[in-house]
Design a protein around this motif. Sequence first.
Motif, PDB file in Angstrom:
ATOM      1  N   ASP A 317     -14.979  67.559  27.212  1.00 46.36           N
ATOM      2  CA  ASP A 317     -14.973  66.843  28.490  1.00 46.36           C
ATOM      3  C   ASP A 317     -16.382  66.664  29.049  1.00 46.36           C
ATOM      4  O   ASP A 317     -16.740  65.577  29.521  1.00 46.36           O
ATOM      5  CB  ASP A 317     -14.109  67.589  29.507  1.00 46.36           C
ATOM      6  CG  ASP A 317     -12.621  67.429  29.221  1.00 46.36           C
ATOM      7  OD1 ASP A 317     -12.259  66.482  28.518  1.00 46.36           O
ATOM      8  OD2 ASP A 317     -11.830  68.268  29.703  1.00 46.36           O
ATOM      9  N   VAL A 318     -17.184  67.716  29.012  1.00 46.69           N
ATOM     10  CA  VAL A 318     -18.501  67.647  29.649  1.00 46.69           C
ATOM     11  C   VAL A 318     -19.559  67.056  28.722  1.00 46.69           C
ATOM     12  O   VAL A 318     -20.550  66.484  29.200  1.00 46.69           O
ATOM     13  CB  VAL A 318     -18.955  69.035  30.141  1.00 46.69           C
ATOM     14  CG1 VAL A 318     -17.961  69.580  31.158  1.00 46.69           C
ATOM     15  CG2 VAL A 318     -19.113  70.026  28.993  1.00 46.69           C
ATOM     16  N   ARG A 321     -17.030  63.116  27.299  1.00 49.15           N
ATOM     17  CA  ARG A 321     -16.217  62.249  28.150  1.00 49.15           C
ATOM     18  C   ARG A 321     -16.796  62.030  29.525  1.00 49.15           C
ATOM     19  O   ARG A 321     -16.182  61.369  30.356  1.00 49.15           O
ATOM     20  CB  ARG A 321     -14.807  62.849  28.276  1.00 49.15           C
ATOM     21  CG  ARG A 321     -14.037  62.844  26.959  1.00 49.15           C
ATOM     22  CD  ARG A 321     -12.748  63.607  27.071  1.00 49.15           C
ATOM     23  NE  ARG A 321     -11.965  63.514  25.839  1.00 49.15           N
ATOM     24  CZ  ARG A 321     -10.963  64.316  25.523  1.00 49.15           C
ATOM     25  NH1 ARG A 321     -10.621  65.285  26.364  1.00 49.15           N
ATOM     26  NH2 ARG A 321     -10.316  64.186  24.397  1.00 49.15           N
ATOM     27  N   LYS A 323     -17.147  64.028  32.034  1.00 44.83           N
ATOM     28  CA  LYS A 323     -16.528  64.728  33.153  1.00 44.83           C
ATOM     29  C   LYS A 323     -17.470  65.791  33.698  1.00 44.83           C
ATOM     30  O   LYS A 323     -18.470  66.129  33.071  1.00 44.83           O
ATOM     31  CB  LYS A 323     -15.193  65.339  32.721  1.00 44.83           C
ATOM     32  CG  LYS A 323     -14.152  64.299  32.340  1.00 44.83           C
ATOM     33  CD  LYS A 323     -12.807  64.936  32.040  1.00 44.83           C
ATOM     34  CE  LYS A 323     -11.773  63.889  31.666  1.00 44.83           C
ATOM     35  NZ  LYS A 323     -10.440  64.498  31.379  1.00 44.83           N
ATOM     36  N   ALA A 327     -13.644  69.575  35.516  1.00 40.22           N
ATOM     37  CA  ALA A 327     -13.096  69.832  34.184  1.00 40.22           C
ATOM     38  C   ALA A 327     -13.540  71.180  33.641  1.00 40.22           C
ATOM     39  O   ALA A 327     -12.848  71.775  32.815  1.00 40.22           O
ATOM     40  CB  ALA A 327     -13.510  68.718  33.222  1.00 40.22           C
TER      41      ALA A 327
END
Length: 355
Positions: A317-318, A321, A323, A327
């Motif tokens: 996620d980090v 993506r 985020k 997240a």
Amino acid sequence: MKAFFSLSRSLLVSNARDRTWLFFTVLFPLMFLLLFGVLFKSGSAAHSTVLQVGPVRVLDSMTAAQRAQLGQSLTVKRDDNLADALGKVRDGTDDGALQQTASGQLVLHFSAGDATRAATVQGLVDAVVQQANQDATGRPPAWTLTTAQVEDRSTKPIQYLTPGLLGWAIATSGTFSAALTLVAWRRKRILRRLRLAPVSLAAVIAAPTAVTLLVALVQTAVFLGVATLPYYGLKLTGEWWLAVPLVLSGSLCFMSIGLLAGSFARTENAAQSAAQLIVLPMAFLSGSFFPLDFAPGWVQSVAQVMPLHHLSVAMQDVLSRGKGVGAALPTIGGLLAAAVLLCAVSLRLFRWDDA
């Protein structure tokens, strides 16, 4: 503090002199990143193949431009022998066989042995037929559909390989180092000598913890440094620095798992086997190596209770993506809570020696 720094320094020196430790802690996980990064570098999707049996008007009437566009997702080959074509589909050599009956009916033969390939080829052929029907009627569709990829078109598989493999490296390093160190110190009676020496229990625990966290940061720097090379092309997105607290909390969690394994094991070989029994199945079942999108439901359910799964997803996620804190924080909290719980259990089982 003097005892803490002395213990930390002795651990670092002994680990640095151990070539086996260096290989399995830093180089071995990195080898997987290099290998998978090369294998999946292009990220091109495999074509579906359909055998055209005899004349099929839908395909024969296509223009050169239409054939070129279709060739991006579907390869059409000729095979006028229906039995031979059906045998190839049955064996998995090709994905389907398309024929046109005397009445003009189109029949697509596919194998139920691979549901994913069957569904893909059916969807592609159906799209071709629908376009042909539209061209025959001359009427434009009431609705049109265009597709858009949610990621940048330059996104490469390395964006998804790096978080999972880094999480696996952190899990392996934390679990193995804690389990082996605890058992080795107990068998060599180092713990007994430390107990009699003017060294607090906090220093005994803090020194290997600090070394494990330092090694995790080095692993992260090496992984990201290699993956961001132009050849592999990892692009760090958004608040990628949140990977650092994720790595640290993950290291603490897996170190606590290693301490629990080391509490039961009596020899280094037993500790290594126990750590391997924990980490290796977790690596495959948690989706660190490959996504679990098409895995059976029970596998996806099992993955939800594995800390490595949540660490890999949050890292993705980090890092990939874009985020942010929302997240990362739940995963950090969950990993730290698991670490506290497992450490509490390990302390109840802790022994200064084998006696």
